[in-house]
Design a protein around this motif. Sequence first.
Motif, PDB file in Angstrom:
ATOM      1  N   LEU A  93       0.841  -1.207   0.000  1.00 60.92           N
ATOM      2  CA  LEU A  93       0.000   0.000   0.000  1.00 60.92           C
ATOM      3  C   LEU A  93       0.873   1.253   0.000  1.00 60.92           C
ATOM      4  O   LEU A  93       0.505   2.281  -0.577  1.00 60.92           O
ATOM      5  N   GLY A  94       2.031   1.174   0.647  1.00 66.18           N
ATOM      6  CA  GLY A  94       2.956   2.318   0.683  1.00 66.18           C
ATOM      7  C   GLY A  94       3.488   2.669  -0.697  1.00 66.18           C
ATOM      8  O   GLY A  94       3.931   3.801  -0.915  1.00 66.18           O
ATOM      9  N   GLY A  95       3.440   1.734  -1.633  1.00 66.00           N
ATOM     10  CA  GLY A  95       3.920   1.986  -2.989  1.00 66.00           C
ATOM     11  C   GLY A  95       2.883   2.647  -3.882  1.00 66.00           C
ATOM     12  O   GLY A  95       3.161   2.926  -5.055  1.00 66.00           O
ATOM     13  N   LEU A  96       1.694   2.900  -3.362  1.00 69.62           N
ATOM     14  CA  LEU A  96       0.627   3.528  -4.160  1.00 69.62           C
ATOM     15  C   LEU A  96       0.674   5.044  -3.986  1.00 69.62           C
ATOM     16  O   LEU A  96       1.216   5.559  -3.001  1.00 69.62           O
ATOM     17  N   THR A  97       0.042   5.753  -4.933  1.00 72.75           N
ATOM     18  CA  THR A  97      -0.100   7.206  -4.767  1.00 72.75           C
ATOM     19  C   THR A  97      -1.065   7.452  -3.616  1.00 72.75           C
ATOM     20  O   THR A  97      -1.810   6.554  -3.205  1.00 72.75           O
ATOM     21  N   ASP A  98      -1.073   8.684  -3.114  1.00 71.64           N
ATOM     22  CA  ASP A  98      -1.943   8.998  -1.976  1.00 71.64           C
ATOM     23  C   ASP A  98      -3.413   8.755  -2.309  1.00 71.64           C
ATOM     24  O   ASP A  98      -4.160   8.189  -1.503  1.00 71.64           O
ATOM     25  N   LEU A  99      -3.849   9.183  -3.506  1.00 72.89           N
ATOM     26  CA  LEU A  99      -5.249   9.003  -3.889  1.00 72.89           C
ATOM     27  C   LEU A  99      -5.588   7.525  -4.032  1.00 72.89           C
ATOM     28  O   LEU A  99      -6.640   7.066  -3.577  1.00 72.89           O
ATOM     29  N   GLN A 100      -4.670   6.734  -4.626  1.00 71.54           N
ATOM     30  CA  GLN A 100      -4.903   5.289  -4.753  1.00 71.54           C
ATOM     31  C   GLN A 100      -5.003   4.646  -3.371  1.00 71.54           C
ATOM     32  O   GLN A 100      -5.900   3.849  -3.108  1.00 71.54           O
ATOM     33  N   LYS A 101      -4.067   4.989  -2.481  1.00 71.27           N
ATOM     34  CA  LYS A 101      -4.040   4.402  -1.141  1.00 71.27           C
ATOM     35  C   LYS A 101      -5.315   4.756  -0.379  1.00 71.27           C
ATOM     36  O   LYS A 101      -5.936   3.895   0.245  1.00 71.27           O
ATOM     37  N   GLN A 102      -5.741   6.019  -0.431  1.00 69.87           N
ATOM     38  CA  GLN A 102      -6.958   6.438   0.271  1.00 69.87           C
ATOM     39  C   GLN A 102      -8.187   5.721  -0.289  1.00 69.87           C
ATOM     40  O   GLN A 102      -9.033   5.242   0.462  1.00 69.87           O
ATOM     41  N   ALA A 103      -8.276   5.649  -1.615  1.00 72.69           N
ATOM     42  CA  ALA A 103      -9.440   5.022  -2.252  1.00 72.69           C
ATOM     43  C   ALA A 103      -9.511   3.533  -1.913  1.00 72.69           C
ATOM     44  O   ALA A 103     -10.572   3.011  -1.539  1.00 72.69           O
ATOM     45  N   VAL A 104      -8.380   2.834  -2.030  1.00 74.30           N
ATOM     46  CA  VAL A 104      -8.354   1.397  -1.728  1.00 74.30           C
ATOM     47  C   VAL A 104      -8.661   1.165  -0.251  1.00 74.30           C
ATOM     48  O   VAL A 104      -9.437   0.273   0.107  1.00 74.30           O
ATOM     49  N   THR A 105      -8.084   1.960   0.626  1.00 73.81           N
ATOM     50  CA  THR A 105      -8.304   1.798   2.065  1.00 73.81           C
ATOM     51  C   THR A 105      -9.773   2.018   2.411  1.00 73.81           C
ATOM     52  O   THR A 105     -10.368   1.234   3.167  1.00 73.81           O
ATOM     53  N   LEU A 106     -10.373   3.070   1.880  1.00 72.45           N
ATOM     54  CA  LEU A 106     -11.790   3.339   2.169  1.00 72.45           C
ATOM     55  C   LEU A 106     -12.692   2.236   1.612  1.00 72.45           C
ATOM     56  O   LEU A 106     -13.633   1.798   2.279  1.00 72.45           O
ATOM     57  N   ALA A 107     -12.390   1.766   0.397  1.00 70.62           N
ATOM     58  CA  ALA A 107     -13.255   0.756  -0.229  1.00 70.62           C
ATOM     59  C   ALA A 107     -13.102  -0.607   0.433  1.00 70.62           C
ATOM     60  O   ALA A 107     -14.100  -1.261   0.745  1.00 70.62           O
ATOM     61  N   TYR A 108     -11.868  -1.035   0.680  1.00 67.38           N
ATOM     62  CA  TYR A 108     -11.665  -2.406   1.154  1.00 67.38           C
ATOM     63  C   TYR A 108     -11.604  -2.542   2.664  1.00 67.38           C
ATOM     64  O   TYR A 108     -11.975  -3.565   3.211  1.00 67.38           O
ATOM     65  N   TYR A 109     -11.131  -1.532   3.340  1.00 65.42           N
ATOM     66  CA  TYR A 109     -11.087  -1.620   4.804  1.00 65.42           C
ATOM     67  C   TYR A 109     -12.271  -0.899   5.440  1.00 65.42           C
ATOM     68  O   TYR A 109     -12.745  -1.281   6.498  1.00 65.42           O
ATOM     69  N   GLY A 110     -12.770   0.129   4.763  1.00 70.56           N
ATOM     70  CA  GLY A 110     -13.906   0.881   5.300  1.00 70.56           C
ATOM     71  C   GLY A 110     -15.245   0.364   4.825  1.00 70.56           C
ATOM     72  O   GLY A 110     -16.280   0.683   5.404  1.00 70.56           O
TER      73      GLY A 110
ATOM     74  N   TYR B 281     -16.736   1.095   1.966  1.00 73.83           N
ATOM     75  CA  TYR B 281     -17.482   2.079   1.193  1.00 73.83           C
ATOM     76  C   TYR B 281     -17.571   1.668  -0.276  1.00 73.83           C
ATOM     77  O   TYR B 281     -16.683   1.010  -0.803  1.00 73.83           O
ATOM     78  N   THR B 282     -18.650   2.115  -0.928  1.00 74.57           N
ATOM     79  CA  THR B 282     -18.802   1.876  -2.364  1.00 74.57           C
ATOM     80  C   THR B 282     -18.000   2.928  -3.128  1.00 74.57           C
ATOM     81  O   THR B 282     -17.572   3.943  -2.548  1.00 74.57           O
ATOM     82  N   TYR B 283     -17.803   2.705  -4.427  1.00 72.66           N
ATOM     83  CA  TYR B 283     -17.055   3.670  -5.231  1.00 72.66           C
ATOM     84  C   TYR B 283     -17.680   5.067  -5.159  1.00 72.66           C
ATOM     85  O   TYR B 283     -16.968   6.049  -4.961  1.00 72.66           O
TER      86      TYR B 283
END
Length: 196
Positions: A142-159, A161-163
């Motif tokens: 996850l640290g290798g992703l851009t900030d927007l990618q990391k935030q989006a993936v974290t919110l969708a898969y850990y939070g 949330y839908t797209y």
Amino acid sequence: MRTERDPAGTPDPDDPPGLEDLLAQVALGQEPAFERLYDLLAGPIFGLARRVVRDRAQAEEVAQEVLVEVWRTASRYDRSRGSALAWVMTMAHRRSVDRVRSAQASTNREERVSRMSGEIPYDQVSETVTTRLEGERVRRCLGGLTDLQKQAVTLAYYGGYTYPEVAGLLKVPLGTIKTRMRDGLVRLRDCMGVER
């Protein structure tokens, strides 16, 4: 069974004619009497067994067992305790219920054995270490992703949330979120070494 109003033992209207006499003859070992008794009772016994057991083959076995029991125990029939039909059908009902209980007990035993033998002991320490290593690997990727990618993936898969919800939370257009998520998941897959 006889009712209190019928102590004299008059014939039960549901009894086939001569059933009590046939039972008396069967008690003496007369095979032709048993053949007639069989013709009269095989159907009703099978029908009752089928309703209780619900399996045709099992019901046939129960009916056969009951008729053999009638042959062997006909001398035990007592007219003063009830009709011949009631005596035989009570025997059939008991045998049917016993068959159901036996089948259920067998199923329960098999399930217990399956549960006991199906449990694979595992090393809890090894499991904990493996889980932690996988978690560290995911965090590193996850640290290798851009900030927007990391935030989006974290919110969708850990939070969870839908797209569209992720797009609203990050105040970014939905199309951008979908693109960043797709690119981020591809990078995660490659980093984790997951094959398609």
